[in-house]
Design a protein around this motif. Sequence first.
Motif, short mmCIF file in Angstrom:
data_model
loop_
_atom_site.label_atom_id
_atom_site.label_comp_id
_atom_site.label_asym_id
_atom_site.label_seq_id
_atom_site.Cartn_x
_atom_site.Cartn_y
_atom_site.Cartn_z
N ILE A 38 1.05 -0.97 -0.21
CA ILE A 38 -0.06 -0.06 0.03
C ILE A 38 1.01 1.31 -0.11
CG2 ILE A 38 -1.87 1.26 1.33
CD1 ILE A 38 -2.43 -1.34 2.72
N SER A 39 0.69 2.11 -1.07
CA SER A 39 1.63 3.28 -0.90
C SER A 39 0.59 4.23 -1.16
CB SER A 39 2.56 3.39 -2.11
OG SER A 39 3.65 2.33 -1.84
N ASN A 40 0.47 5.57 -0.41
CA ASN A 40 -0.47 6.46 -0.71
C ASN A 40 0.24 7.81 0.04
OD1 ASN A 40 -0.51 5.95 2.02
ND2 ASN A 40 -2.97 4.97 2.00
N PHE A 41 -0.79 8.86 0.16
CA PHE A 41 -0.41 10.14 0.82
C PHE A 41 0.80 10.85 0.24
CE2 PHE A 41 -2.22 8.15 4.69
CZ PHE A 41 -3.26 8.03 4.29
N SER A 42 0.93 11.06 -1.39
CA SER A 42 2.12 11.51 -1.80
C SER A 42 2.08 13.19 -1.38
CB SER A 42 2.12 11.34 -3.19
OG SER A 42 0.89 11.03 -3.70
N ASN B 28 -16.72 14.02 -1.51
CA ASN B 28 -15.70 14.60 -2.29
C ASN B 28 -14.36 15.11 -1.04
OD1 ASN B 28 -16.81 15.38 -4.75
ND2 ASN B 28 -18.70 15.73 -3.09
N GLU B 29 -13.41 14.76 -1.47
CA GLU B 29 -12.16 14.71 -0.39
C GLU B 29 -10.90 15.07 -1.20
OE1 GLU B 29 -12.38 11.14 2.59
OE2 GLU B 29 -13.13 10.56 0.69
N GLU C 233 -7.23 8.36 -5.97
CA GLU C 233 -7.66 8.95 -4.79
C GLU C 233 -6.13 10.11 -4.49
OE1 GLU C 233 -9.41 5.37 -2.21
OE2 GLU C 233 -7.55 5.81 -2.04
N GLU C 234 -6.27 10.69 -3.40
CA GLU C 234 -5.28 11.55 -2.87
C GLU C 234 -4.61 12.42 -4.01
OE1 GLU C 234 -3.84 8.33 -0.94
OE2 GLU C 234 -5.64 7.87 0.23
#
Lengths: 451, 260
Positions: free
Chosen positions: A218-222, A400-401, A444-445
């Motif tokens: 899991i890789s996210n929040f760049s 919506n985010e 996302e994100e």
Amino acid sequence: MRMLRFLSFPLLFAASVAAQPNRAQIVIEDTFRTLPVIAVPDMRGSGEAQPHINVFNQVLFADLQQSGYFKMAPKSFYPAEIPQQPSDFKPPKGNPPQRQGPWFTDWTTPEIGAQWLTAGYTAAQGGRMILYGYLFDVTQTDLQNATAVNKIFFGDLNEAGARKVAHEFAAEIIKKFGGVPLFGSRIYFTSNRTGSKEIWSMDYDGGGQKQVSREGNISNFSAVSPDGTRLAFTSFPRGNASILTMSLETGRKLPFYNQRASTNASPEFTPDGQKILFGSTAAGIQQIYIANLDGSGIKRLSFAPAVETEPKVNPKNGSEIIFTSGRSGPPQLYKMNMDGADVVRLTQGEGEAVNAAWHPGGELIAFSWTGGPDPGSRNIFVMDVATRTFVQLTHGAGRNENPSFAPDGRHLVFQTTRSGRNQIWTMLANGTELRQLTSQGANEEPVWSKY
Amino acid sequence: MTKRKLTQALLASALILFAAGCKKKTPAPPPPPPPPPAVEKPAVKPQAPAISFTAEPSSVQRGQAATLRWTVRNADSITIEPGVGTVAASGSRQVYPSESTTYTLRASGGGGSDTATARVSVTEPPPPPVTVTPQAPRKSLQDRLDSEVSDIFFNYDKYDVREDARSVLTRNADALKAIFTDFPGSVVSVEGHCDERGSAEYNLGLGDRRSSSTKDFLVQLGVPADRLKTVSYGKERPQCSDASESCWQKNRRSHFAAGQ
């Protein structure tokens, strides 16, 4: 009692609105109120350039329409004779003036109402595509004063070349109006289209989507450094969330020391690109920390018995941090100085307010909130930090985010479930010109990088 | 006195011999031929027995054989004890001593009798492998956790251990202690999870709190802290994907997994 509380919120809300002007709303409305009206008639191509002219016209029109710098003159009223170069214009003669041929006044009729006009044509020259691009101020009375852009653009003699010259011409026009063209900017985001969540990037219009991380978990929040050379993100290499950094120039990992903690996550660069802020559970509950680019020199910034994350530094002055904290109950947005002092809550305490993102001007933030006039769902809002007044940009369409402002300050990218699964969309900062950029997997994100 | 006379006499005779030697030499007669070899020497006098007696190897494990070898001359009667009895003049015999034994070879003949000994040391064989009584195949750590340790559940945006979760954790504590005894050195991850409604970033911190409050409760019940690891997946690994409260409740949990 419950009834009273239920009633008091809208009343207080209305009272506060009446008490002071909604500066967030004023700023946004002003931004888009007095837009110059531009007419963008379809051009034609000569010879081998002609097969690609439709793509060219679509890209040029879309770029200018979505730039947020213009109001598009209604196409259906355009005159029959479309000028292709300055010599096509024939100034009226005589008294009273007699029409001699195409002239500026063709475009300033009440139905069209244009102040600006694009013109030009594409041609094949030496195996390349050449664009002669002009912008005329049709409120002028002579050709010389009216010519605002007169430039030649080159591209390959194919569809990609047509897109390139259209983007470059649009960027040239936007720059004339003091704008920051989005051409060349990239949006980084999280996608699960390969089966695992990885970091991806794409052009501002959704083109050129490519995979950036290859961690396989899991890789996210760049987060992207202000100069566009470094990426920081959260990943789970050995079960626990950790921060990874990589060079966007070489694609190689860069060293980052993760302090001993069950979770190190949600990295963000400072505007000078010299530090990384993040949330860490090193001292128990997740708090805000700051460190050097390699993770050394760690310093704790927030001290509260509550979950705190998403630190975002004001890009204009580099001296204040907006972050998410549960210190008053459900997560809300707070502001503090770079040393952690002077903590104040920005949002009202109702619902969940998260995902703060600064406007490049350093006065507004966008965020996602379950409260406000349309409670229950998550919507994108823009707040004026000084007055804490806010405007709602999305209404009644999915969840919506994660809003992020474009480098031009006029666009926002965000994730929404309005078309089903989470996808990435852009809109103008007044909530118009909605456009879906992704459709493969869930996405996302997003964060909008200048480079 | 007599000694002195004797020395004098010897000295005198030696002088005479010396004086004679100084006389003119006569050729010496050739040496006599060697005597013919004695073809058979009738045992004028019977010789005593000669014995060679060995045990090879000199040390064996119980149940293994050692070989006794012997060669005896000048004997009429040869016995090896214990356990072998009368044997021929030369030969070998395998023996299986159950304990360390000194074998004695006794030989007797006209020339008398003699004995020789050879010792075989017997060592204990190594114990056989412990016999495994056949039983159900051993469960993996994760299987044990899945069957004996239950998830606990949380309220929305909360991480305090609920009343109904306390009794579950009390049972979990006993099960974990037993499992840690059966799996020495194992570590269990206490995973904190959240439902899909909150933000992904905040949920990572919230899941971490759920994991830590679960661990803290177990440690108070005597579960060793160093065998429990906390990890948060936020809302990244939901159990259930429907948009309903029953599904969200399933996702707001602490789960127990074999540690990495």
